[in-house]
Motif scaffolding. Structure first.
Motif, PDB file in Angstrom:
ATOM      1  N   SER A 107       5.107  -0.953 -15.835  1.00  0.00           N
ATOM      2  CA  SER A 107       5.088  -1.958 -14.778  1.00  0.00           C
ATOM      3  C   SER A 107       4.081  -1.513 -13.732  1.00  0.00           C
ATOM      4  N   GLY A 108       3.588  -2.479 -12.995  1.00  0.00           N
ATOM      5  CA  GLY A 108       2.583  -2.199 -11.978  1.00  0.00           C
ATOM      6  C   GLY A 108       3.168  -1.752 -10.653  1.00  0.00           C
ATOM      7  N   ASP A 109       4.500  -1.535 -10.606  1.00  0.00           N
ATOM      8  CA  ASP A 109       5.142  -1.217  -9.324  1.00  0.00           C
ATOM      9  C   ASP A 109       5.717   0.199  -9.283  1.00  0.00           C
ATOM     10  N   LEU A 110       4.973   1.146  -9.870  1.00  0.00           N
ATOM     11  CA  LEU A 110       5.408   2.544  -9.888  1.00  0.00           C
ATOM     12  C   LEU A 110       4.464   3.385  -9.015  1.00  0.00           C
ATOM     13  N   PRO A 111       4.691   3.424  -7.718  1.00  0.00           N
ATOM     14  CA  PRO A 111       3.737   4.045  -6.803  1.00  0.00           C
ATOM     15  C   PRO A 111       3.579   5.557  -6.953  1.00  0.00           C
ATOM     16  N   LYS A 131       0.818  -1.213   0.000  1.00  0.00           N
ATOM     17  CA  LYS A 131       0.000   0.000   0.000  1.00  0.00           C
ATOM     18  C   LYS A 131       0.853   1.264   0.000  1.00  0.00           C
ATOM     19  N   TYR A 132       0.415   2.203  -0.818  1.00  0.00           N
ATOM     20  CA  TYR A 132       0.887   3.575  -0.796  1.00  0.00           C
ATOM     21  C   TYR A 132      -0.393   4.394  -0.951  1.00  0.00           C
ATOM     22  N   GLU A 133      -1.081   4.600   0.141  1.00  0.00           N
ATOM     23  CA  GLU A 133      -2.440   5.134   0.210  1.00  0.00           C
ATOM     24  C   GLU A 133      -3.475   4.082  -0.203  1.00  0.00           C
ATOM     25  N   LYS A 134      -3.203   3.358  -1.265  1.00  0.00           N
ATOM     26  CA  LYS A 134      -4.030   2.229  -1.704  1.00  0.00           C
ATOM     27  C   LYS A 134      -3.066   1.233  -2.332  1.00  0.00           C
TER      28      LYS A 134
END
Length: 194
Positions: free
Chosen positions: A95-99, A24-27
């Motif tokens: 990528s899905g890991d760029l908060p 989570k990073y806020e969501k």
């Protein structure tokens, strides 16, 4: 243009009990990335690429009515190749890991890319990455600088028959919103300081 979010990896470098994209990073980070693509208003469709490596991520995406393209999860290149073969449009891959990704940086990237190029990868310089306290295992030399991939590319899938021997165009954009991808627990810990 179609937005593609790569969300089927194992995330093994993080050594987590749960799936990396659910951090989570806020969501959950994966939802943050998808929402950034949606909010850019640039895409006719957004596809999340999942695999058997990420069943909880897939479930979360489905619960949020995000279109899924399921792959065998063999590897990043193999899964992406499978997806691109089924698309006949311009594509932004992330990528899905760029908060820290947001709609403004996505718009900037799309506006800077030349649509006639087959493949454009977005890079950050090693010096910029180091200034953020981040590292990457995949350096590339571009314009006499050591750079690193951000996990974002613009692709004209109409011109691709295979991911082998593609002419790659590169653009450097030193911006923390695209430099900050989560590859280690240290990266996730640094996120709270941004």
């Amino acid at each position: 243009m179609i937005g593609i979010v790569m969300a089927g990896g194992k995330g093994t470098r993080m050594n987590l009990d749960d799936e990396k994209l659910l951090l989570k990073y806020e969501k959950p980070i994966i939802l943050h990335v998808v929402d950034s693509l949606k909010n850019s208003n640039l895409f006719s469709k957004i596809l999340a690429i999942t695999s058997t490596n990420s069943p909880k991520t897939k479930k979360l995406l489905e619960e949020n009515n995000i279109e899924i393209f399921n792959t065998p999860g063999i590897g990043y290149v193999e899964d992406l190749n499978l997806v691109l073969k089924s698309i006949d449009d311009a594509v932004l891959i992330t990528s899905g890991d760029l908060p820290l990704l947001d709609e403004n940086i996505i718009q900037k990237i799309v506006n800077q890319c030349e649509s006639h190029k087959t493949w454009t990868s977005i890079l950050v310089t090693k010096n910029f990455l180091s200034s953020l306290g981040l590292e990457s295992d995949y350096p590339v030399n571009f314009n006499d600088q050591i750079c690193h991939y951000t996990g974002i590319s613009l692709v004209n899938s109409k011109k691709i028959t295979s991911l082998e021997n593609l002419e790659e165009n590169c653009i450097i954009i030193d911006d923390k919103r695209i430099a900050f991808n989560l590859n280690s627990k240290q990266d996730y810990d640094l996120l709270s300081t941004t």
